[in-house]
Design a protein around this motif. Structure first.
Motif, short mmCIF file in Angstrom:
data_model
loop_
_atom_site.label_atom_id
_atom_site.label_comp_id
_atom_site.label_asym_id
_atom_site.label_seq_id
_atom_site.Cartn_x
_atom_site.Cartn_y
_atom_site.Cartn_z
N ARG A 133 9.05 5.58 -20.11
CA ARG A 133 7.92 6.53 -20.13
C ARG A 133 6.98 6.30 -18.95
NH1 ARG A 133 6.82 8.69 -25.15
NH2 ARG A 133 5.73 10.26 -23.92
N TYR A 134 7.47 5.65 -17.92
CA TYR A 134 6.62 5.15 -16.84
C TYR A 134 5.74 6.24 -16.23
CZ TYR A 134 5.28 2.70 -12.54
OH TYR A 134 4.57 2.13 -11.50
N PHE A 135 6.32 7.35 -15.86
CA PHE A 135 5.53 8.38 -15.18
C PHE A 135 4.61 9.12 -16.14
CE2 PHE A 135 8.94 7.62 -12.12
CZ PHE A 135 8.16 7.37 -11.00
N ASP A 161 0.32 1.21 -24.83
CA ASP A 161 0.66 1.13 -23.41
C ASP A 161 -0.60 1.28 -22.57
OD1 ASP A 161 0.13 3.91 -23.10
OD2 ASP A 161 2.22 4.43 -23.49
N TYR A 188 3.81 -0.78 -19.43
CA TYR A 188 4.34 0.26 -18.54
C TYR A 188 5.83 0.41 -18.81
CZ TYR A 188 -0.08 0.02 -15.97
OH TYR A 188 -1.42 0.05 -15.62
N ASN A 189 6.16 0.94 -19.97
CA ASN A 189 7.54 1.11 -20.41
C ASN A 189 8.30 1.95 -19.38
OD1 ASN A 189 9.93 1.80 -21.64
ND2 ASN A 189 9.00 2.47 -23.56
N PRO A 190 9.38 1.40 -18.79
CA PRO A 190 10.12 2.16 -17.78
C PRO A 190 10.60 3.53 -18.27
CG PRO A 190 10.82 -0.13 -17.78
CD PRO A 190 9.93 0.03 -18.97
N ILE A 204 3.10 7.53 -18.59
CA ILE A 204 2.00 6.57 -18.71
C ILE A 204 1.07 6.65 -17.50
CG2 ILE A 204 1.44 4.09 -18.77
CD1 ILE A 204 4.13 3.75 -20.35
N LEU A 205 1.65 6.72 -16.30
CA LEU A 205 0.82 6.81 -15.10
C LEU A 205 0.00 8.10 -15.10
CD1 LEU A 205 3.07 5.53 -12.17
CD2 LEU A 205 1.42 4.26 -13.56
N GLN A 208 -1.44 -3.22 -13.68
CA GLN A 208 0.00 -3.37 -13.45
C GLN A 208 0.34 -4.83 -13.15
OE1 GLN A 208 2.84 -1.01 -12.53
NE2 GLN A 208 1.80 0.95 -12.32
N ASN A 219 0.15 -6.86 -16.39
CA ASN A 219 1.30 -6.55 -17.23
C ASN A 219 2.53 -7.29 -16.75
OD1 ASN A 219 2.67 -4.64 -19.26
ND2 ASN A 219 3.82 -4.24 -17.38
N ARG A 262 -6.09 0.23 -11.80
CA ARG A 262 -4.67 0.52 -12.05
C ARG A 262 -3.77 -0.53 -11.41
NH1 ARG A 262 -4.79 7.00 -10.99
NH2 ARG A 262 -6.67 6.43 -9.86
#
Length: 202
Positions: free
Chosen positions: A87-89, A152, A83-85, A91-92, A72, A75, A68
């Motif tokens: 949808r960041y969380f 993503d 890691y689109n801000p 995605i994580l 990151q 990217n 991970r």
């Protein structure tokens, strides 16, 4: 850069797919290095004191490890959008779910391969599979609309996890009752990056 890797590691596959999808594959030299919990890779301590792949040596800083972290970094290095801000969380969370599937699936493999037969614990194996099954159900329902969206890091992690289930636990038939996830994976596995990083049959 140098990537310590194993051809069958699904965590390494995440990194390799990321390299392909961000146009950085030619920037990395792969260094074979693999081990087990009983015998960590002896070539790795300088890059990863935990003795695990993947580990990424870079010329301008200390080595990075954990898939991970490496994904990151790659990217950001490419200025990509895995890691689109917005949808960041999400995605994580999807990435963590996929890695949790891998953690449990690997423990099942180690139980069979590393423990003497008289010390193996079938209930432990089935407990790990329940974790896998529950996570697959959530991917098939709660997260399927996300998986069907733009590429993503969460999708890459899920693709690597499902590929590993096919490699090591095919008899469990993870697709049964999860048509949406199975259809998504059929399309995702046809991506050039997935084809290029497919593990050898074992």
């Amino acid at each position: 850069m140098r990537l310590y890797s194993s051809s069958t590691s699904p965590y390494v596959r995440k990194v390799l797919v990321t390299l392909h999808e961000t146009g950085q594959f030619s920037d990395v030299e792969e260094i074979p290095a693999s081990g087990t919990p009983l015998a960590p890779a002896d070539r790795l301590p300088a890059a990863n004191p935990l003795g695990k792949v993947p580990a990424l040596e870079r010329p301008d800083g200390p080595a990075l490890y954990d898939s991970r972290v490496i994904c990151q970094f790659l990217n950001a290095r490419a200025g990509a959008a895995l890691y689109n801000p917005a949808r960041y969380f999400d995605i994580l969370t999807i990435e963590a779910t996929a890695d949790g599937i891998l953690d449990a699936a690997l423990l099942m493999v180690y139980e069979a391969r590393l423990r003497p037969e008289d010390k193996q614990f079938p209930d432990f194996v089935e407990g790990q599979w329940r974790k896998v099954a529950q996570a697959l159900d959530v991917l098939n329902t709660r997260w399927i609309s996300h998986l069907l969206g733009p590429l993503d890091a969460g999708q890459i992690a899920v693709g690597a996890a499902l590929g590993y289930l096919d490699l090591r636990h095919d008899a469990r038939n993870w697709r049964q009752g999860r048509d949406g996830l199975a259809d998504w994976y059929a399309a995702f596995a046809a991506r050039d990056s997935m084809i290029a990083t497919a593990p050898p049959a074992a």
